[in-house]
Design a protein around this motif. Structure first.
Motif, mmCIF file in Angstrom:
data_model
loop_
_atom_site.group_PDB
_atom_site.id
_atom_site.type_symbol
_atom_site.label_atom_id
_atom_site.label_comp_id
_atom_site.label_asym_id
_atom_site.label_seq_id
_atom_site.Cartn_x
_atom_site.Cartn_y
_atom_site.Cartn_z
ATOM 1 N N PRO A 135 4.799 5.323 0.034
ATOM 2 C CA PRO A 135 5.639 6.509 -0.190
ATOM 3 C C PRO A 135 4.914 7.471 -1.133
ATOM 4 O O PRO A 135 4.215 7.037 -2.061
ATOM 5 C CB PRO A 135 6.906 5.936 -0.833
ATOM 6 C CG PRO A 135 6.911 4.487 -0.472
ATOM 7 C CD PRO A 135 5.476 4.074 -0.387
ATOM 8 N N GLU A 164 4.695 -5.857 -3.761
ATOM 9 C CA GLU A 164 5.388 -4.808 -3.008
ATOM 10 C C GLU A 164 6.183 -5.375 -1.828
ATOM 11 O O GLU A 164 5.901 -6.456 -1.322
ATOM 12 C CB GLU A 164 4.364 -3.793 -2.468
ATOM 13 C CG GLU A 164 3.569 -3.066 -3.528
ATOM 14 C CD GLU A 164 4.424 -2.152 -4.393
ATOM 15 O OE1 GLU A 164 5.455 -1.656 -3.876
ATOM 16 O OE2 GLU A 164 4.070 -1.942 -5.565
ATOM 17 N N SER A 207 5.902 9.118 -3.488
ATOM 18 C CA SER A 207 6.362 9.004 -4.875
ATOM 19 C C SER A 207 5.956 7.681 -5.535
ATOM 20 O O SER A 207 6.261 7.452 -6.711
ATOM 21 C CB SER A 207 7.887 9.135 -4.926
ATOM 22 O OG SER A 207 8.491 8.121 -4.121
ATOM 23 N N HIS A 208 5.276 6.835 -4.825
ATOM 24 C CA HIS A 208 4.909 5.512 -5.351
ATOM 25 C C HIS A 208 3.884 5.662 -6.484
ATOM 26 O O HIS A 208 2.968 6.507 -6.394
ATOM 27 C CB HIS A 208 4.310 4.656 -4.229
ATOM 28 C CG HIS A 208 4.247 3.207 -4.548
ATOM 29 N ND1 HIS A 208 3.336 2.666 -5.432
ATOM 30 C CD2 HIS A 208 5.001 2.148 -4.096
ATOM 31 C CE1 HIS A 208 3.515 1.363 -5.504
ATOM 32 N NE2 HIS A 208 4.511 1.016 -4.699
ATOM 33 N N GLY A 236 10.862 5.140 1.793
ATOM 34 C CA GLY A 236 10.881 4.287 0.612
ATOM 35 C C GLY A 236 11.243 2.843 0.869
ATOM 36 O O GLY A 236 11.497 2.082 -0.079
ATOM 37 N N ASP A 241 5.444 13.113 2.958
ATOM 38 C CA ASP A 241 6.171 12.098 2.182
ATOM 39 C C ASP A 241 5.479 10.751 2.133
ATOM 40 O O ASP A 241 6.098 9.744 1.778
ATOM 41 C CB ASP A 241 7.600 11.913 2.719
ATOM 42 C CG ASP A 241 8.419 13.189 2.608
ATOM 43 O OD1 ASP A 241 8.208 13.935 1.641
ATOM 44 O OD2 ASP A 241 9.250 13.430 3.501
ATOM 45 N N ILE A 242 4.201 10.689 2.510
ATOM 46 C CA ILE A 242 3.457 9.443 2.405
ATOM 47 C C ILE A 242 2.100 9.713 1.757
ATOM 48 O O ILE A 242 1.623 10.851 1.714
ATOM 49 C CB ILE A 242 3.235 8.762 3.770
ATOM 50 C CG1 ILE A 242 2.408 9.672 4.697
ATOM 51 C CG2 ILE A 242 4.539 8.343 4.415
ATOM 52 C CD1 ILE A 242 1.973 8.984 5.974
#
Length: 294
Positions: A170, A189, A172-173, A236, A253-254
């Motif tokens: 993701p 994970e 945001s990771h 997510g 988004d990745i």
């Protein structure tokens, strides 16, 4: 009735001259006259009225000339078609492909095949690996584009595409901010995976990558489509290990990270049954391998 008799009749009928017809056919006049006589005897009608000075069609000959032309044209088409068949240029091919081959591989091959083999009908189907294997067993497809690894002794496999695996996170990771990460960094994970049910060899290859890195992946979601796996990562649900081409067109988004060593690669092969070898298959395979990206 022989085709050579029809050709001789047409040569005379179109020139209204035995001399010119014989020259055109590279025959002697007596041989040509004998062929016309044999044809008339077989039909039981007179086709040509001839004297030393005049040659003309009888009413029956006027009708027969059109039929003779049509018969010779059909014979020529049959000859051309069977010659094309011997070169693999006529017929139908049933082709299956995994969706992950749809972006970079199959379109170019199919476009080239349609241009080079215009009289071969291509029946193209999107089909998962497991279903392709069953379809080969049922003789329902002729060609398959499959992700490796794969073990099936009934199939002939030729690798035509090779690309690296990548780690998909993701955006945001926390690991997404690093330039490089190791597979071992993913040991805690949650994973999204292309399910073993649909592609056992591919699934096992991903598991092997992780175990070689010292951990067993915690798979929380399996999917039958690699593009769906990318969407789940973006949402997510978890991280994934996928072929690079799958995620290059879906970068929103990745985050994508390379895997080291670079020996971690994914391959696509073109598959055919070992007990089938036709000129048409060979012609298509030659086109497909000419597009190889190895």
């Amino acid at each position: 009735m022989e085709l050579k008799h029809l050709k001789s009749f047409l040569a005379v009928a179109e020139r209204l001259s035995f001399i010119r017809a014989a020259e055109h056919l590279h025959l002697s006049q007596p041989a040509l006259s004998a062929q016309i006589q044999n044809l008339e005897e077989e039909l039981g009608v007179k086709l040509l009225y001839r004297t030393r000075r005049v040659v003309r069609l009888t009413p029956e000959g006027e009708i027969f000339i059109e039929e003779a032309r049509a018969t010779l044209a059909r014979a020529e088409r049959a000859i051309q078609r069977v010659q094309k068949a011997s070169r693999g240029e006529v017929g139908q091919l049933r082709i299956a492909f995994v969706s992950s081959a749809a972006l970079e591989i199959v379109p170019h091959i199919v476009t080239l095949a349609r241009r080079k083999l215009p009289e071969v009908s291509l029946d193209i189907r999107n089909m998962r690996t497991s279903l392709q294997l069953q379809s080969f067993r049922d003789n329902a497809i002729d060609v398959g584009f499959l992700r490796l690894p794969l073990q099936d002794d009934s199939l002939r496999l030729q690798v035509i595409h090779r690309e690296p695996f990548v780690i998909v996170l993701p955006a945001s990771h926390p690991l997404a901010r690093r330039d490089r990460i190791k597979l071992a960094d993913l040991r805690s994970e949650l994973f999204v995976a292309y399910g073993r049910h649909w592609a056992p060899g591919f699934f096992d290859a991903i598991i092997r990558l992780c175990t070689d890195a010292g951990f067993s992946p915690n798979i929380v979601q399996e999917t039958g489509e690699m593009y769906t796996a990318t969407a789940l990562v973006a949402a997510g649900v978890g991280v994934a290990i996928l072929p690079r081409s799958i995620v290059l067109s879906q970068r929103q988004d990745i985050a994508i990270k390379p895997i080291s060593p670079k020996l971690a690669v994914s391959e696509i092969a073109i598959a055919t049954r070992k007990d089938r070898d036709t000129p048409m298959l060979r012609a298509f395979l030659a086109i497909a391998t000419s597009c190889s990206r190895l």
